[in-house]
Structures are given as C-alpha cells and as structure tokens.
Design a protein around this motif. Structure first.
Motif, PDB file in Angstrom:
ATOM      1  N   ILE A  71      10.119 -12.073   6.814  1.00 36.71           N
ATOM      2  CA  ILE A  71       9.507 -11.605   5.581  1.00 36.71           C
ATOM      3  C   ILE A  71      10.513 -10.659   4.938  1.00 36.71           C
ATOM      4  CG2 ILE A  71       8.185  -9.873   6.906  1.00 36.71           C
ATOM      5  CD1 ILE A  71       6.170  -9.792   4.588  1.00 36.71           C
ATOM      6  N   PHE A  72      10.687 -10.780   3.630  1.00 35.83           N
ATOM      7  CA  PHE A  72      11.655  -9.901   2.977  1.00 35.83           C
ATOM      8  C   PHE A  72      11.142  -9.446   1.616  1.00 35.83           C
ATOM      9  CE2 PHE A  72      12.918 -14.251   1.885  1.00 35.83           C
ATOM     10  CZ  PHE A  72      13.057 -14.193   0.503  1.00 35.83           C
ATOM     11  N   THR A  73      11.704  -8.349   1.159  1.00 35.89           N
ATOM     12  CA  THR A  73      11.369  -7.764  -0.132  1.00 35.89           C
ATOM     13  C   THR A  73      12.606  -7.014  -0.622  1.00 35.89           C
ATOM     14  OG1 THR A  73       9.795  -6.325  -1.299  1.00 35.89           O
ATOM     15  CG2 THR A  73      10.453  -5.640   0.902  1.00 35.89           C
ATOM     16  N   GLU A  74      12.441  -6.201  -1.651  1.00 29.16           N
ATOM     17  CA  GLU A  74      13.461  -5.237  -2.036  1.00 29.16           C
ATOM     18  C   GLU A  74      12.765  -4.094  -2.756  1.00 29.16           C
ATOM     19  OE1 GLU A  74      16.318  -7.238  -4.535  1.00 29.16           O
ATOM     20  OE2 GLU A  74      15.291  -6.636  -6.360  1.00 29.16           O
ATOM     21  N   ALA A  75      13.445  -2.970  -2.865  1.00 29.18           N
ATOM     22  CA  ALA A  75      12.862  -1.810  -3.542  1.00 29.18           C
ATOM     23  C   ALA A  75      12.697  -2.121  -5.026  1.00 29.18           C
ATOM     24  CB  ALA A  75      13.753  -0.589  -3.351  1.00 29.18           C
ATOM     25  N   SER A  76      11.545  -1.730  -5.589  1.00 30.65           N
ATOM     26  CA  SER A  76      11.365  -1.881  -7.033  1.00 30.65           C
ATOM     27  C   SER A  76      12.401  -1.055  -7.785  1.00 30.65           C
ATOM     28  CB  SER A  76       9.951  -1.448  -7.425  1.00 30.65           C
ATOM     29  OG  SER A  76       8.972  -2.237  -6.774  1.00 30.65           O
ATOM     30  N   GLU A  77      12.709   0.110  -7.236  1.00 29.43           N
ATOM     31  CA  GLU A  77      13.761   0.966  -7.787  1.00 29.43           C
ATOM     32  C   GLU A  77      14.925   0.958  -6.797  1.00 29.43           C
ATOM     33  OE1 GLU A  77      12.012   4.720  -9.758  1.00 29.43           O
ATOM     34  OE2 GLU A  77      10.520   4.149  -8.235  1.00 29.43           O
ATOM     35  N   LEU A  78      15.955   0.212  -7.134  1.00 32.10           N
ATOM     36  CA  LEU A  78      17.048  -0.003  -6.187  1.00 32.10           C
ATOM     37  C   LEU A  78      17.796   1.276  -5.842  1.00 32.10           C
ATOM     38  CD1 LEU A  78      18.485  -3.368  -7.580  1.00 32.10           C
ATOM     39  CD2 LEU A  78      17.074  -3.044  -5.539  1.00 32.10           C
ATOM     40  N   ASP A  79      17.739   2.268  -6.712  1.00 31.88           N
ATOM     41  CA  ASP A  79      18.492   3.507  -6.472  1.00 31.88           C
ATOM     42  C   ASP A  79      17.745   4.501  -5.595  1.00 31.88           C
ATOM     43  OD1 ASP A  79      16.561   4.106  -8.364  1.00 31.88           O
ATOM     44  OD2 ASP A  79      17.860   5.392  -9.562  1.00 31.88           O
ATOM     45  N   LYS A  80      16.602   4.114  -5.074  1.00 27.67           N
ATOM     46  CA  LYS A  80      15.792   5.035  -4.265  1.00 27.67           C
ATOM     47  C   LYS A  80      16.021   4.837  -2.769  1.00 27.67           C
ATOM     48  CE  LYS A  80      13.850   6.834  -7.906  1.00 27.67           C
ATOM     49  NZ  LYS A  80      14.248   8.190  -8.364  1.00 27.67           N
ATOM     50  N   MET A  81      17.185   4.337  -2.387  1.00 27.90           N
ATOM     51  CA  MET A  81      17.527   4.131  -0.987  1.00 27.90           C
ATOM     52  C   MET A  81      18.669   5.077  -0.623  1.00 27.90           C
ATOM     53  SD  MET A  81      18.936   0.637   0.919  1.00 27.90           S
ATOM     54  CE  MET A  81      17.474  -0.307   0.492  1.00 27.90           C
ATOM     55  N   ASN A  82      18.421   5.958   0.374  1.00 32.68           N
ATOM     56  CA  ASN A  82      19.423   6.949   0.760  1.00 32.68           C
ATOM     57  C   ASN A  82      19.396   7.191   2.269  1.00 32.68           C
ATOM     58  OD1 ASN A  82      20.537   8.272  -1.912  1.00 32.68           O
ATOM     59  ND2 ASN A  82      18.322   8.070  -2.215  1.00 32.68           N
ATOM     60  N   GLY A  83      20.593   7.359   2.834  1.00 33.16           N
ATOM     61  CA  GLY A  83      20.698   7.657   4.260  1.00 33.16           C
ATOM     62  C   GLY A  83      21.714   6.758   4.931  1.00 33.16           C
ATOM     63  N   SER A  84      21.534   6.562   6.234  1.00 35.49           N
ATOM     64  CA  SER A  84      22.485   5.763   7.012  1.00 35.49           C
ATOM     65  C   SER A  84      21.747   4.839   7.971  1.00 35.49           C
ATOM     66  CB  SER A  84      23.424   6.679   7.811  1.00 35.49           C
ATOM     67  OG  SER A  84      24.235   7.448   6.948  1.00 35.49           O
ATOM     68  N   VAL A  88      19.105   8.064   9.784  1.00 40.02           N
ATOM     69  CA  VAL A  88      17.855   7.811   9.070  1.00 40.02           C
ATOM     70  C   VAL A  88      18.174   7.226   7.703  1.00 40.02           C
ATOM     71  CG1 VAL A  88      15.776   8.818   8.059  1.00 40.02           C
ATOM     72  CG2 VAL A  88      16.627   9.665  10.253  1.00 40.02           C
ATOM     73  N   LEU A  89      17.473   6.154   7.350  1.00 45.46           N
ATOM     74  CA  LEU A  89      17.565   5.557   6.021  1.00 45.46           C
ATOM     75  C   LEU A  89      16.178   5.598   5.406  1.00 45.46           C
ATOM     76  CD1 LEU A  89      19.235   4.027   3.871  1.00 45.46           C
ATOM     77  CD2 LEU A  89      18.610   1.898   5.041  1.00 45.46           C
ATOM     78  N   GLN A 138       0.798  -1.225   0.000  1.00 43.91           N
ATOM     79  CA  GLN A 138       0.000   0.000   0.000  1.00 43.91           C
ATOM     80  C   GLN A 138       0.827   1.270   0.000  1.00 43.91           C
ATOM     81  OE1 GLN A 138      -2.237  -0.599   3.583  1.00 43.91           O
ATOM     82  NE2 GLN A 138      -3.263  -2.434   2.806  1.00 43.91           N
ATOM     83  N   ASN A 139       2.128   1.169   0.242  1.00 38.52           N
ATOM     84  CA  ASN A 139       2.954   2.362   0.430  1.00 38.52           C
ATOM     85  C   ASN A 139       4.205   2.323  -0.441  1.00 38.52           C
ATOM     86  OD1 ASN A 139       1.758   3.884   2.958  1.00 38.52           O
ATOM     87  ND2 ASN A 139       1.673   1.695   3.442  1.00 38.52           N
ATOM     88  N   LYS A 140       4.765   3.491  -0.650  1.00 40.65           N
ATOM     89  CA  LYS A 140       6.009   3.633  -1.405  1.00 40.65           C
ATOM     90  C   LYS A 140       7.042   4.394  -0.589  1.00 40.65           C
ATOM     91  CE  LYS A 140       4.041   3.330  -6.043  1.00 40.65           C
ATOM     92  NZ  LYS A 140       3.968   3.966  -7.390  1.00 40.65           N
ATOM     93  N   LYS A 141       7.016   4.135   0.708  1.00 37.86           N
ATOM     94  CA  LYS A 141       7.991   4.788   1.573  1.00 37.86           C
ATOM     95  C   LYS A 141       8.275   3.908   2.784  1.00 37.86           C
ATOM     96  CE  LYS A 141       9.141   9.056   4.008  1.00 37.86           C
ATOM     97  NZ  LYS A 141       8.761  10.441   4.348  1.00 37.86           N
ATOM     98  N   LEU A 142       9.569   3.728   3.041  1.00 36.13           N
ATOM     99  CA  LEU A 142      10.024   3.003   4.225  1.00 36.13           C
ATOM    100  C   LEU A 142      11.091   3.856   4.892  1.00 36.13           C
ATOM    101  CD1 LEU A 142      10.344   0.434   6.012  1.00 36.13           C
ATOM    102  CD2 LEU A 142      11.872  -0.475   4.263  1.00 36.13           C
ATOM    103  N   ARG A 143      10.920   4.107   6.180  1.00 39.79           N
ATOM    104  CA  ARG A 143      11.848   4.954   6.925  1.00 39.79           C
ATOM    105  C   ARG A 143      12.388   4.160   8.114  1.00 39.79           C
ATOM    106  NH1 ARG A 143      12.823  10.509   7.645  1.00 39.79           N
ATOM    107  NH2 ARG A 143      13.411  11.151   9.753  1.00 39.79           N
ATOM    108  N   ILE A 144      13.701   4.133   8.223  1.00 39.31           N
ATOM    109  CA  ILE A 144      14.359   3.363   9.279  1.00 39.31           C
ATOM    110  C   ILE A 144      15.230   4.306  10.086  1.00 39.31           C
ATOM    111  CG2 ILE A 144      15.980   1.480   9.735  1.00 39.31           C
ATOM    112  CD1 ILE A 144      14.955   0.692   6.673  1.00 39.31           C
ATOM    113  N   GLU A 145      14.969   4.390  11.375  1.00 40.73           N
ATOM    114  CA  GLU A 145      15.730   5.254  12.271  1.00 40.73           C
ATOM    115  C   GLU A 145      16.583   4.405  13.197  1.00 40.73           C
ATOM    116  OE1 GLU A 145      12.806   7.561  14.303  1.00 40.73           O
ATOM    117  OE2 GLU A 145      12.200   8.694  12.516  1.00 40.73           O
TER     118      GLU A 145
END
Length: 338
Positions: free
Chosen positions: A192-205, A160-161, A144-151
C-alpha cells in the motif's frame, strides 16, 4: 518445485478465480533460470484448461499478434519475462489489459540472482487476506491522521523521520480483485502506498540499505543515513553509487533538488532485509518501508501539473524499527503489529 506449483495454483484459483473453461495463453522466455522455472511450472499447472504457449523470442511478432487477436473474451494471459516483452510502445501487459483480458505478469526476472530463486518463490505465497486486512488498517489510519513518524537506526544511533501532513488517497496492491471486472497484476504483490499532500512537510533522517543503480538492479549495502529537509534529500552517508543517483536526479529535474514522493508500506512477508530480490519493483513489496526519489509518480502525476518536468522515480529501501501513524504504532522492531 512443489512449493512453487502450490503458489502458482493459488494465484490462478484464489486470486484470479479461473474456471475450467477459461482460455490461458502463456507467453514466456527461457533466457534466465527463474523464467525457465516459472514457465515450466505454469505449463504444468494450466494443462487442465484450454491453453496455448508461445516462447516469445523464438517466433516472429506476427505470431504473438495473431494469438492475441483470436483470444476468447476475458482470457487469461500469463507473461513470464526475463526482461519485458514489447511489441508497441507499451508493455504487453497494458495492451492486453486494454483489450479486456486478465493478465499475470512476472517481469525483469533476469535481474534477480539465481540464489534468490527461493526468495522469489516465497514472495508468491498466497497471502491476500493478510494484505487486505493490513492495508485496510493502514489506509484508515492515513485518512484519520496528519502525522507519520518513522524511527530507525543501528547501534544506538536513533534516527527519526517525521511527516506532518495529510496524505493522498492510498493505493493498494493486494491481489483481491473482487471489485474489478478486468484484472491484471505484476507479481510479487503486497503493498500500500501514498504520499504527503504537502511534500515539504517531511523532515528528519531514515536508514537505507538498498537502492537501484542506473543499471536498474538493486544495490544492497551496509545501512546508511539519508537526511531529508522540507521533503528533499539534503545529505547522506551512503556509497558513491548513491551519490551518483542523486546527482543524476538533481541535474535533470527542477530546482536541482531530489524530491521524496512515494511513501510505501510493503507487506510481502516472503522477502525482506536479508532475504532480497535484486529486481527493484519486486523488492519494493518487501515487509517494510520504501520511499521514492524524484518528481515522477504516475499515480499522482496531476498533483504537480504538466509544466513540471517529472523524469525520475527511484525507490530507496529502508531499514526501520518503529512506525507510528498518529498515535498508533503499526511497526515495532521492524515487524508490523497491525
């Protein structure tokens, strides 16, 4: 170990739903403490079923081949391995699965330390209803979403990633085999695992506290920062061992880059930060998050195409605080809240 016997009983009867007539073949070794404890306990547990046991290193391969060739249809084979039994180019588990048999696999047990036997025991506790509930909720949020935020971060160092992308079809490892006519799993489970449909859309630390070395055993250390830009690792504050891993990946894959692929949500509450297993595939189920480095991912291999050389898949284990999928928080202060 009564606790271990209870857990193995539940695997047999709650996960695999074996009946009293199911033939069970136990193939094992005793080359590590954990393998011996597991094989001894399984032997006690399968006494009421028709069964056969084979100590793999002590017999010719022809003995194993013969035992497998005469198995009744849809038998259960339990593999307890200090490393991994092979008679063909494939793992024995894969060959048995293709032959239509159920398989319980415990692999590379010798990579775990003897002082982690209790941790491994705890990781086998029957928790499938929770795994199903939690993974179903995570799967729905990813769809349902196109955003994942990891602190993550320690001592006020907030990292933040962000992943701003849709997500590939999530794959689950829950021990619920109700929809599968043939079942096989490597234990421990819970992921449970997945990956980004667009691999280059991951930024941060993100903060990392463990990673496998070239010897395939996890190195645990003081948490360190890994910085990711456009889906690739660009810097870190980790030890030389981690730098060696990155160098190996970047020198042998395209663009001299270290791609981040798998986004893993481990669900197993028997293991975690401070309650470790040194065998990496087992520990990736810990109740927390992990990512894979390198272009290789068997489940999403077609995404990059056959022309792209995909060699490495190396997991990094992260110490995260808060995780949000869209606006929904699924982890708070390192604990799942779904």
């Amino acid at each position: 170990m009564p606790q271990l016997q209870e857990h193995l009983h539940n695997i047999l009867h709650q996960n695999y739903h074996i009946n009293k007539d199911c033939f069970i073949l136990l193939i094992y070794d005793t080359d590590s403490s954990l393998a011996k404890i597991l094989s001894d306990t399984y032997l006690k547990e399968i006494q009421s079923n028709p069964h056969q046991t084979i100590n793999f290193p002590t017999v010719p391969e022809s003995v194993v081949e013969e035992a497998i060739s005469v198995l009744p249809a849809h038998s259960l084979v339990i593999l307890v391995q200090s490393l991994s039994f092979r008679m063909t180019k494939h793992r024995l588990r894969a060959d048995l699965f293709r032959a239509g048999h159920m398989v319980i696999e415990h692999a590379r047990l010798s990579l775990n330390n003897d002082d982690e036997i209790q941790n491994y025991t705890d990781s086998l506790k029957y928790d499938t209803p929770y795994y199903v509930e939690a993974s179903t909720a995570i799967e729905a949020l990813l769809q349902q979403n196109k955003k994942l935020r990891i602190e993550s971060g320690d001592n006020g160092n907030n990292l933040v990633l962000d992943i701003n992308s849709g997500f590939e079809k999530a794959l689950k490892n829950t021990g619920d085999f109700s929809a599968n006519p043939i079942v096989a799993a490597g234990f421990p489970i819970g992921e449970i695992f997945t990956e980004a449909s667009e691999l280059d859309k991951m930024n941060g630390s993100v903060l990392v506290f463990g990673f496998p070395t070239l010897e395939h055993k996890t190195h645990f250390c003081a948490p360190f920062e890994v910085q990711i830009k456009n889906g690739c690792v660009v810097s870190h504050t980790g030890p030389t061992l981690f730098a060696d891993i990155l160098q190996r990946i970047s020198s042998e894959e395209v663009n001299a880059a270290v791609q981040v692929r798998e986004i893993g949500f481990g669900l197993n509450r028997g293991i975690g930060f401070g309650k470790t297993l040194h065998e990496p595939t087992s520990f990736e189920r810990f109740a927390g998050m992990h990512f894979s480095l390198g272009l290789k991912h068997a489940m999403y291999a077609k995404k990059l195409g056959k022309k792209v050389y995909q060699k490495y898949h190396i997991d990094i284990f992260c110490k995260v605080n808060n995780v949000f999928i869209g606006d929904t928080q699924i982890m708070k202060e390192g604990k799942y809240v779904i």
